[in-house]
Design a protein around this motif. Structure first.
Motif, PDB file in Angstrom:
ATOM      1  N   VAL A 163      26.821  43.314   2.354  1.00  0.00           N
ATOM      2  CA  VAL A 163      26.913  42.800   1.005  1.00  0.00           C
ATOM      3  C   VAL A 163      28.124  42.240   0.839  1.00  0.00           C
ATOM      4  N   TYR A 164      28.626  41.509   2.049  1.00  0.00           N
ATOM      5  CA  TYR A 164      29.827  40.758   1.981  1.00  0.00           C
ATOM      6  C   TYR A 164      29.460  39.167   1.971  1.00  0.00           C
ATOM      7  N   PHE A 165      29.271  38.520   0.912  1.00  0.00           N
ATOM      8  CA  PHE A 165      28.695  37.292   0.979  1.00  0.00           C
ATOM      9  C   PHE A 165      29.819  36.219   1.534  1.00  0.00           C
ATOM     10  N   ASP A 166      30.798  36.693   1.720  1.00  0.00           N
ATOM     11  CA  ASP A 166      31.838  35.669   2.458  1.00  0.00           C
ATOM     12  C   ASP A 166      31.663  35.520   4.213  1.00  0.00           C
ATOM     13  N   TRP A 167      30.680  36.495   4.429  1.00  0.00           N
ATOM     14  CA  TRP A 167      30.401  36.253   5.947  1.00  0.00           C
ATOM     15  C   TRP A 167      29.455  35.106   6.074  1.00  0.00           C
ATOM     16  N   LEU A 168      29.320  34.703   7.296  1.00  0.00           N
ATOM     17  CA  LEU A 168      28.410  33.583   7.637  1.00  0.00           C
ATOM     18  C   LEU A 168      26.826  34.013   7.212  1.00  0.00           C
ATOM     19  N   ASN A 169      26.174  32.836   6.691  1.00  0.00           N
ATOM     20  CA  ASN A 169      24.789  32.875   6.326  1.00  0.00           C
ATOM     21  C   ASN A 169      24.066  33.043   7.447  1.00  0.00           C
ATOM     22  N   SER A 170      24.561  32.666   8.800  1.00  0.00           N
ATOM     23  CA  SER A 170      23.657  32.570   9.957  1.00  0.00           C
ATOM     24  C   SER A 170      24.654  32.165  10.934  1.00  0.00           C
ATOM     25  N   ASP A 171      23.959  32.284  12.296  1.00  0.00           N
ATOM     26  CA  ASP A 171      24.923  32.060  13.636  1.00  0.00           C
ATOM     27  C   ASP A 171      24.628  30.624  13.993  1.00  0.00           C
ATOM     28  N   ALA A 172      23.797  30.044  13.177  1.00  0.00           N
ATOM     29  CA  ALA A 172      23.683  28.642  13.608  1.00  0.00           C
ATOM     30  C   ALA A 172      24.965  27.696  13.640  1.00  0.00           C
ATOM     31  N   PRO A 173      25.266  26.729  14.456  1.00  0.00           N
ATOM     32  CA  PRO A 173      26.596  26.269  14.786  1.00  0.00           C
ATOM     33  C   PRO A 173      26.999  25.462  13.504  1.00  0.00           C
ATOM     34  N   GLY A 174      25.926  24.983  12.605  1.00  0.00           N
ATOM     35  CA  GLY A 174      26.348  24.187  11.466  1.00  0.00           C
ATOM     36  C   GLY A 174      27.227  24.763  10.309  1.00  0.00           C
ATOM     37  N   GLU A 175      27.040  26.252  10.452  1.00  0.00           N
ATOM     38  CA  GLU A 175      27.358  26.932   8.920  1.00  0.00           C
ATOM     39  C   GLU A 175      28.859  26.440   8.744  1.00  0.00           C
ATOM     40  N   PRO A 176      29.401  26.391   7.630  1.00  0.00           N
ATOM     41  CA  PRO A 176      30.654  25.983   7.311  1.00  0.00           C
ATOM     42  C   PRO A 176      31.500  27.188   7.355  1.00  0.00           C
ATOM     43  N   VAL A 177      32.940  27.033   7.826  1.00  0.00           N
ATOM     44  CA  VAL A 177      33.889  28.088   8.102  1.00  0.00           C
ATOM     45  C   VAL A 177      33.879  28.954   7.345  1.00  0.00           C
ATOM     46  N   ALA A 178      33.849  30.326   7.666  1.00  0.00           N
ATOM     47  CA  ALA A 178      33.699  31.336   6.905  1.00  0.00           C
ATOM     48  C   ALA A 178      34.688  32.575   7.532  1.00  0.00           C
ATOM     49  N   ILE A 179      34.623  33.706   6.792  1.00  0.00           N
ATOM     50  CA  ILE A 179      35.876  34.410   7.113  1.00  0.00           C
ATOM     51  C   ILE A 179      35.848  35.195   8.742  1.00  0.00           C
ATOM     52  N   GLY A 180      34.613  35.332   9.067  1.00  0.00           N
ATOM     53  CA  GLY A 180      34.598  35.605  10.700  1.00  0.00           C
ATOM     54  C   GLY A 180      33.735  34.620  11.602  1.00  0.00           C
ATOM     55  N   SER A 181      33.482  35.152  12.595  1.00  0.00           N
ATOM     56  CA  SER A 181      32.614  34.564  13.521  1.00  0.00           C
ATOM     57  C   SER A 181      31.467  35.545  13.988  1.00  0.00           C
ATOM     58  N   PRO A 182      30.412  35.119  14.399  1.00  0.00           N
ATOM     59  CA  PRO A 182      29.521  35.952  14.887  1.00  0.00           C
ATOM     60  C   PRO A 182      29.858  37.198  15.562  1.00  0.00           C
ATOM     61  N   PRO A 183      29.819  38.411  15.355  1.00  0.00           N
ATOM     62  CA  PRO A 183      28.569  38.876  14.565  1.00  0.00           C
ATOM     63  C   PRO A 183      28.791  39.070  13.203  1.00  0.00           C
ATOM     64  N   ARG A 184      29.772  38.528  12.517  1.00  0.00           N
ATOM     65  CA  ARG A 184      29.876  38.722  11.118  1.00  0.00           C
ATOM     66  C   ARG A 184      28.923  37.658  10.378  1.00  0.00           C
ATOM     67  N   VAL A 185      27.700  38.170  10.413  1.00  0.00           N
ATOM     68  CA  VAL A 185      26.605  37.124   9.808  1.00  0.00           C
ATOM     69  C   VAL A 185      25.835  38.092   9.114  1.00  0.00           C
ATOM     70  N   THR A 186      25.653  37.466   7.835  1.00  0.00           N
ATOM     71  CA  THR A 186      24.821  38.188   6.864  1.00  0.00           C
ATOM     72  C   THR A 186      23.673  37.293   6.271  1.00  0.00           C
ATOM     73  N   THR A 187      22.576  37.383   6.890  1.00  0.00           N
ATOM     74  CA  THR A 187      21.417  36.513   6.559  1.00  0.00           C
ATOM     75  C   THR A 187      20.876  36.966   5.293  1.00  0.00           C
ATOM     76  N   TRP A 188      20.023  36.178   4.515  1.00  0.00           N
ATOM     77  CA  TRP A 188      19.385  36.542   3.331  1.00  0.00           C
ATOM     78  C   TRP A 188      18.144  37.881   3.619  1.00  0.00           C
ATOM     79  N   GLU A 189      17.635  37.723   4.820  1.00  0.00           N
ATOM     80  CA  GLU A 189      16.877  38.611   5.209  1.00  0.00           C
ATOM     81  C   GLU A 189      17.638  39.949   5.509  1.00  0.00           C
ATOM     82  N   ARG A 190      18.679  39.744   6.102  1.00  0.00           N
ATOM     83  CA  ARG A 190      19.526  41.136   6.270  1.00  0.00           C
ATOM     84  C   ARG A 190      19.701  41.851   4.907  1.00  0.00           C
ATOM     85  N   VAL A 191      20.013  41.004   4.106  1.00  0.00           N
ATOM     86  CA  VAL A 191      20.650  41.522   2.664  1.00  0.00           C
ATOM     87  C   VAL A 191      19.406  42.418   1.965  1.00  0.00           C
TER      88      VAL A 191
END
Ligand code: ACM
Length: 476
Positions: free
Chosen positions: A364-392
């Protein structure tokens, strides 16, 4: 109990959305809002036939019922300055109540300052999702965001920085753009009232003794940083923390007291996360303090800050919350632990007989990436720091293996929006939604499976659009 305020807000919202007027009548109303003291806190019942009858025991329940009524109608009801010719409502009976009392959203206004208008808009979104706590992170190494009359330099100096990282912190580039701002005391009181009307309690956080570089830039005597240390212009965890002088602990006490005055009776978060001890390890004062308080190591010194702040807040009838690192030192009984590093920290707190709010970063840290797609805007970490809405949506507030006594310690959960990499309102929307919508179901307790949720979420995006939310598309 009458629900005048809830009905007035509903009328105001309806007028703003579609220009419909709600008229108060005594005979045969289309909408009847009744008090039923047999219902639980925040619960409601709604029967829709030829008219709508809503029952609740408290204002929150009535507010949620009228929100549900709007949800049953066209999306325009959530917009602004729209029109509507009719509002068909299916005949239903709904009996609804939240599973968890603490349904929180957190917003970091320290790394990037978001003003009252943005916060009010966020409160609207939070309330529309039946979340009931807004945790405002009011200070950090990169900025101090609340006026404290006895310590004016906190905002005169501490609220401003000359630059911020450009791109990701790891690139080491600076944008050279000054950034800052703060809330006056009056603005925070107004925000408190605005939130309360929407059944959202603002939980202020003053994060000490770490994350304190902005305070030290304003008052160097509070720290051990080299002369000239300013408000931090990089992201990360500053080594410059509050020092061990007695006057510094009095500062911590007085500042939390002063900010708490703006939020009578509200829970208060004293931070306590990520406090490096390097400066304390070379401070001669630590030897006497550690002996005096029988501390095994420097980590224990943090407990002195926890104790002094918690004591002052308790005296003012505030419940005290802290990040889970405070468990590494003495924690006053009754402190509520916000477990962010992982679920295990929540378990550790519950085992110690402390109440817990689950906020694990892996879910539930929504500063993590929304997905591991290459087009995501820069976020706090890189994959595996990904939190999709499905994961939430797959997050479970109480782990399956908690026994009943431990489960009873879990007050609820909270989603975090840290803003190192969130500088604009649109980007805040993008990082918050639809993840916060998924979170809202999880913490309300109506979570089902994804196949069930997805069509409802797709429909809900229509409401978010009407509200003007620049959400991230479900698939990119
Ligand atoms: C935290 O994310 N440092 C609480």
């Amino acid at each position: 109990m009458r629900f005048d305020d809830v009905v007035e807000l509903f009328a105001d919202d309806l007028d703003a959305a579609v220009g419909w007027r709600v008229e108060r009548v005594t005979e045969e109303p289309d909408l009847d809002v009744r008090w039923d003291p047999t219902l639980g806190a925040e619960a409601y019942r709604m029967r829709v036939s030829s008219r709508v009858v809503v029952s609740a025991a408290d204002g929150a329940g009535a507010f949620y019922a009228l929100g549900a009524l709007r949800q049953l109608g066209p999306h325009e009801l959530w917009g602004h300055e729209g029109t509507l010719t009719e509002w068909p409502v299916p005949h239903v009976e709904i009996n609804d109540a939240p599973q968890f009392a603490w349904r929180g959203a957190h917003l970091d206004v320290a790394r990037h300052f978001f003003d009252g208008a943005v916060v009010r808009r966020f409160i609207d979104q939070v309330a529309a999702h039946r979340l009931n706590r807004l945790h405002l992170h009011l200070n950090d190494d990169q900025g101090w965001r609340v006026e404290v009359p006895a310590w004016p330099r906190l905002t005169e100096v501490g609220a401003w920085r000359p630059s911020s990282p450009a791109g990701h912190e790891s690139e080491g580039r600076d944008d050279g753009q000054p950034h800052g701002g703060f809330f006056t005391r009056r603005e925070l009181v107004e925000l408190r009232h605005y939130a309360a009307r929407r059944h959202v309690v603002i939980v202020p956080e003053i994060d000490l003794p770490g994350h304190a570089q902005a305070a030290i830039a304003a008052y160097p005597e509070l720290g051990s940083a080299p002369p000239g240390t300013g408000v931090w212009t990089r992201w990360g965890i500053s080594e410059h923390v509050l020092n061990l002088e007695p006057i510094t602990r009095r500062f911590a006490r007085d500042v939390v007291r002063s900010v708490a005055e703006l939020f009578p009776g509200a829970p208060f978060h004293i931070g306590g996360d990520e406090c490096p001890t390097r400066e304390w390890e070379v401070d001669p004062r630590r030897v006497t303090l550690m002996a005096e308080h029988h501390l095994a190591d420097e980590r224990g010194l943090q407990g002195l800050f926890t104790a002094v702040m918690a004591h002052a807040l308790r005296a003012g009838r505030h419940e005290v919350l802290a990040w889970d690192e405070v468990l590494d030192a003495v924690v006053p009984d009754g402190t509520v632990i916000v477990a962010w590093r992982n679920v295990e920290e929540g378990r550790r707190a519950a085992r110690r007989g402390l109440d817990v709010i689950m906020a694990p970063m892996q879910w539930v840290y929504f500063d993590w990436l929304n997905s591991d797609a290459p087009g995501e805007p820069v976020a706090i970490g890189s994959p595996p720091r990904v939190t999709t809405w499905e994961r939430v949506y797959a997050f479970r507030v109480v782990p399956d293996d908690f026994d009943a006594a431990m489960a009873a310690r879990v007050r609820g959960a909270q989603a975090q929006l840290w803003t190192e990499y969130i500088a604009t309102r649109d980007h805040l929307d993008y990082m918050a939604f639809p993840r916060l919508s998924a979170f809202a179901e999880v913490v309300w307790g109506t979570v089902a499976d994804l196949a069930d949720f997805r069509p409802r979420l797709e429909d809900h995006l229509g409401r978010l659009s009407a509200m003007g939310v620049r959400f991230r598309p479900l698939d990119l």
